[in-house]
Design a protein around this motif. Sequence first.
Motif, PDB file in Angstrom:
ATOM      1  N   PHE A  23       0.831  -1.210   0.000  1.00  0.00           N
ATOM      2  CA  PHE A  23       0.000   0.000   0.000  1.00  0.00           C
ATOM      3  C   PHE A  23       0.866   1.261   0.000  1.00  0.00           C
ATOM      4  O   PHE A  23       0.579   2.233  -0.717  1.00  0.00           O
ATOM      5  CB  PHE A  23      -0.922  -0.006   1.220  1.00  0.00           C
ATOM      6  N   LEU A  24       1.943   1.255   0.773  1.00  0.00           N
ATOM      7  CA  LEU A  24       2.834   2.420   0.825  1.00  0.00           C
ATOM      8  C   LEU A  24       3.559   2.620  -0.509  1.00  0.00           C
ATOM      9  O   LEU A  24       3.659   3.744  -1.009  1.00  0.00           O
ATOM     10  CB  LEU A  24       3.845   2.243   1.959  1.00  0.00           C
ATOM     11  N   VAL A  25       4.049   1.522  -1.071  1.00  0.00           N
ATOM     12  CA  VAL A  25       4.727   1.617  -2.371  1.00  0.00           C
ATOM     13  C   VAL A  25       3.739   2.038  -3.450  1.00  0.00           C
ATOM     14  O   VAL A  25       4.066   2.836  -4.340  1.00  0.00           O
ATOM     15  CB  VAL A  25       5.399   0.270  -2.724  1.00  0.00           C
ATOM     16  N   HIS A  26       2.532   1.531  -3.383  1.00  0.00           N
ATOM     17  CA  HIS A  26       1.483   1.899  -4.334  1.00  0.00           C
ATOM     18  C   HIS A  26       1.190   3.392  -4.253  1.00  0.00           C
ATOM     19  O   HIS A  26       1.017   4.075  -5.281  1.00  0.00           O
ATOM     20  CB  HIS A  26       0.221   1.084  -4.035  1.00  0.00           C
ATOM     21  N   ALA A  27       1.130   3.940  -3.051  1.00  0.00           N
ATOM     22  CA  ALA A  27       0.864   5.368  -2.873  1.00  0.00           C
ATOM     23  C   ALA A  27       1.965   6.211  -3.511  1.00  0.00           C
ATOM     24  O   ALA A  27       1.690   7.229  -4.164  1.00  0.00           O
ATOM     25  CB  ALA A  27       0.748   5.692  -1.385  1.00  0.00           C
ATOM     26  N   VAL A  28       3.211   5.775  -3.338  1.00  0.00           N
ATOM     27  CA  VAL A  28       4.337   6.493  -3.955  1.00  0.00           C
ATOM     28  C   VAL A  28       4.253   6.397  -5.474  1.00  0.00           C
ATOM     29  O   VAL A  28       4.443   7.392  -6.188  1.00  0.00           O
ATOM     30  CB  VAL A  28       5.676   5.922  -3.446  1.00  0.00           C
ATOM     31  N   ALA A  29       3.959   5.199  -5.980  1.00  0.00           N
ATOM     32  CA  ALA A  29       3.880   5.000  -7.427  1.00  0.00           C
ATOM     33  C   ALA A  29       2.752   5.826  -8.045  1.00  0.00           C
ATOM     34  O   ALA A  29       2.909   6.383  -9.136  1.00  0.00           O
ATOM     35  CB  ALA A  29       3.685   3.519  -7.743  1.00  0.00           C
ATOM     36  N   ARG A  30       1.610   5.920  -7.366  1.00  0.00           N
ATOM     37  CA  ARG A  30       0.499   6.719  -7.892  1.00  0.00           C
ATOM     38  C   ARG A  30       0.918   8.177  -8.066  1.00  0.00           C
ATOM     39  O   ARG A  30       0.545   8.826  -9.044  1.00  0.00           O
ATOM     40  CB  ARG A  30      -0.703   6.661  -6.940  1.00  0.00           C
ATOM     41  N   ARG A  31       1.700   8.649  -7.151  1.00  0.00           N
ATOM     42  CA  ARG A  31       2.120  10.049  -7.210  1.00  0.00           C
ATOM     43  C   ARG A  31       3.174  10.287  -8.289  1.00  0.00           C
ATOM     44  O   ARG A  31       3.170  11.325  -8.939  1.00  0.00           O
ATOM     45  CB  ARG A  31       2.677  10.464  -5.846  1.00  0.00           C
ATOM     46  N   LEU A  32       4.047   9.308  -8.488  1.00  0.00           N
ATOM     47  CA  LEU A  32       5.183   9.530  -9.382  1.00  0.00           C
ATOM     48  C   LEU A  32       4.941   9.071 -10.817  1.00  0.00           C
ATOM     49  O   LEU A  32       5.491   9.662 -11.752  1.00  0.00           O
ATOM     50  CB  LEU A  32       6.426   8.812  -8.827  1.00  0.00           C
ATOM     51  N   VAL A  33       4.126   8.020 -11.012  1.00  0.00           N
ATOM     52  CA  VAL A  33       3.958   7.488 -12.376  1.00  0.00           C
ATOM     53  C   VAL A  33       2.505   7.429 -12.816  1.00  0.00           C
ATOM     54  O   VAL A  33       2.223   6.999 -13.933  1.00  0.00           O
ATOM     55  CB  VAL A  33       4.600   6.085 -12.503  1.00  0.00           C
ATOM     56  N   GLY A  34       1.568   7.804 -11.943  1.00  0.00           N
ATOM     57  CA  GLY A  34       0.168   7.802 -12.332  1.00  0.00           C
ATOM     58  C   GLY A  34      -0.573   6.564 -11.862  1.00  0.00           C
ATOM     59  O   GLY A  34       0.035   5.537 -11.537  1.00  0.00           O
ATOM     60  N   ALA A  35      -1.897   6.649 -11.853  1.00  0.00           N
ATOM     61  CA  ALA A  35      -2.733   5.595 -11.282  1.00  0.00           C
ATOM     62  C   ALA A  35      -2.656   4.285 -12.067  1.00  0.00           C
ATOM     63  O   ALA A  35      -2.553   3.204 -11.483  1.00  0.00           O
ATOM     64  CB  ALA A  35      -4.182   6.072 -11.212  1.00  0.00           C
ATOM     65  N   VAL A  36      -2.713   4.372 -13.393  1.00  0.00           N
ATOM     66  CA  VAL A  36      -2.721   3.148 -14.213  1.00  0.00           C
ATOM     67  C   VAL A  36      -1.416   2.379 -14.048  1.00  0.00           C
ATOM     68  O   VAL A  36      -1.417   1.155 -13.810  1.00  0.00           O
ATOM     69  CB  VAL A  36      -2.970   3.489 -15.692  1.00  0.00           C
ATOM     70  N   SER A  37      -0.296   3.078 -14.169  1.00  0.00           N
ATOM     71  CA  SER A  37       1.007   2.421 -14.011  1.00  0.00           C
ATOM     72  C   SER A  37       1.201   1.892 -12.601  1.00  0.00           C
ATOM     73  O   SER A  37       1.825   0.846 -12.396  1.00  0.00           O
ATOM     74  CB  SER A  37       2.131   3.407 -14.358  1.00  0.00           C
ATOM     75  N   ALA A  38       0.650   2.609 -11.626  1.00  0.00           N
ATOM     76  CA  ALA A  38       0.775   2.170 -10.238  1.00  0.00           C
ATOM     77  C   ALA A  38       0.036   0.861 -10.012  1.00  0.00           C
ATOM     78  O   ALA A  38       0.532  -0.042  -9.323  1.00  0.00           O
ATOM     79  CB  ALA A  38       0.247   3.252  -9.302  1.00  0.00           C
ATOM     80  N   TRP A  39      -1.163   0.725 -10.590  1.00  0.00           N
ATOM     81  CA  TRP A  39      -1.912  -0.526 -10.448  1.00  0.00           C
ATOM     82  C   TRP A  39      -1.232  -1.662 -11.211  1.00  0.00           C
ATOM     83  O   TRP A  39      -1.267  -2.821 -10.779  1.00  0.00           O
ATOM     84  CB  TRP A  39      -3.347  -0.350 -10.917  1.00  0.00           C
ATOM     85  N   ALA A  40      -0.610  -1.339 -12.330  1.00  0.00           N
ATOM     86  CA  ALA A  40       0.159  -2.356 -13.051  1.00  0.00           C
ATOM     87  C   ALA A  40       1.325  -2.838 -12.186  1.00  0.00           C
ATOM     88  O   ALA A  40       1.652  -4.040 -12.170  1.00  0.00           O
ATOM     89  CB  ALA A  40       0.677  -1.787 -14.371  1.00  0.00           C
ATOM     90  N   LEU A  41       1.930  -1.905 -11.451  1.00  0.00           N
ATOM     91  CA  LEU A  41       3.009  -2.271 -10.532  1.00  0.00           C
ATOM     92  C   LEU A  41       2.493  -3.200  -9.438  1.00  0.00           C
ATOM     93  O   LEU A  41       3.158  -4.182  -9.082  1.00  0.00           O
ATOM     94  CB  LEU A  41       3.605  -1.006  -9.907  1.00  0.00           C
ATOM     95  N   VAL A  42       1.311  -2.917  -8.920  1.00  0.00           N
ATOM     96  CA  VAL A  42       0.720  -3.760  -7.875  1.00  0.00           C
ATOM     97  C   VAL A  42       0.525  -5.190  -8.379  1.00  0.00           C
ATOM     98  O   VAL A  42       0.934  -6.158  -7.725  1.00  0.00           O
ATOM     99  CB  VAL A  42      -0.626  -3.168  -7.401  1.00  0.00           C
ATOM    100  N   VAL A  43      -0.103  -5.325  -9.538  1.00  0.00           N
ATOM    101  CA  VAL A  43      -0.365  -6.658 -10.089  1.00  0.00           C
ATOM    102  C   VAL A  43       0.946  -7.383 -10.390  1.00  0.00           C
ATOM    103  O   VAL A  43       1.103  -8.575 -10.098  1.00  0.00           O
ATOM    104  CB  VAL A  43      -1.234  -6.559 -11.355  1.00  0.00           C
ATOM    105  N   GLY A  44       1.904  -6.661 -10.957  1.00  0.00           N
ATOM    106  CA  GLY A  44       3.194  -7.268 -11.267  1.00  0.00           C
ATOM    107  C   GLY A  44       3.926  -7.720 -10.017  1.00  0.00           C
ATOM    108  O   GLY A  44       4.501  -8.820  -9.980  1.00  0.00           O
ATOM    109  N   ALA A  45       3.896  -6.873  -8.982  1.00  0.00           N
ATOM    110  CA  ALA A  45       4.579  -7.214  -7.730  1.00  0.00           C
ATOM    111  C   ALA A  45       3.941  -8.440  -7.075  1.00  0.00           C
ATOM    112  O   ALA A  45       4.644  -9.325  -6.568  1.00  0.00           O
ATOM    113  CB  ALA A  45       4.544  -6.023  -6.775  1.00  0.00           C
ATOM    114  N   LEU A  46       2.623  -8.506  -7.102  1.00  0.00           N
ATOM    115  CA  LEU A  46       1.938  -9.646  -6.498  1.00  0.00           C
ATOM    116  C   LEU A  46       2.188 -10.931  -7.292  1.00  0.00           C
ATOM    117  O   LEU A  46       2.318 -12.015  -6.713  1.00  0.00           O
ATOM    118  CB  LEU A  46       0.439  -9.370  -6.404  1.00  0.00           C
TER     119      LEU A  46
END
Length: 232
Positions: free
Chosen positions: A131-154
């Motif tokens: 959740f913390l990494v996702h929050a950082v990613a949303r701010r730096l790369v945008g919501a779509v890329s951040a959710w892609a990061l979440v799915v990829g990380a999981l």
Amino acid sequence: MVARLRSSFSDRRIAVVGSLLLLSAFVLSMLVARVVYTRAPTHGSIAWDLVLAWVPFALSLLIYERARRGAALRSLVPLGCAWLVFFPNAPYLVTDLKHVGTGGSVPLLYDVLLLSAGAWTGLLLGLTSLFLVHAVARRLVGAVSAWALVVGALTLSSFGIYLGRVQRWNSWDVVVHPAALASQLGGGLLHPVDYPRPIALTVLLTAFLLVSYLVLYSFARLVPEWPDARER
């Protein structure tokens, strides 16, 4: 006002860390009580697994704090890679539930509670760090890329759990034994026909972790809509 908001955010982080420490202490106290009672180190590996589960959470706090202070994306990438390598160690604790029923010198329900508490702690540590990494990613790369990061990380984490539980690899083997790890992966372990088990387990774990994260994400983003006192 700014100082008040900063204090509020700091208090929230302290509350989260404190509650996770308390939960970890509960698991360890149950483990110590079991060892003292049975005079055997059964399930003793949970202690080490908990230590490893705290590593990605600590890294995520560091990433979040540096991002909050304005660190550039480039400077956060090495920390993010380290977090991703150690991230599977947190949800890995869920797989310790396979030991329920072993070491029958204590009541079965005691071990059920011990292993469930360990699994719950690991899951919370992992998903909170995500959740913390996702929050950082949303701010730096945008919501779509951040959710892609979440799915990829999981997804990568789920495969990492398989490597740890079944193949007995460790997170640090990525650095210590990269050639041997790459050789096993390149030897066909990822082939869905010859080796369906790792693919099936990865898909199942990914689905479980993703749904679990969506629940935590929904609660964490929930803002109570209290009626204004003047409207009562």
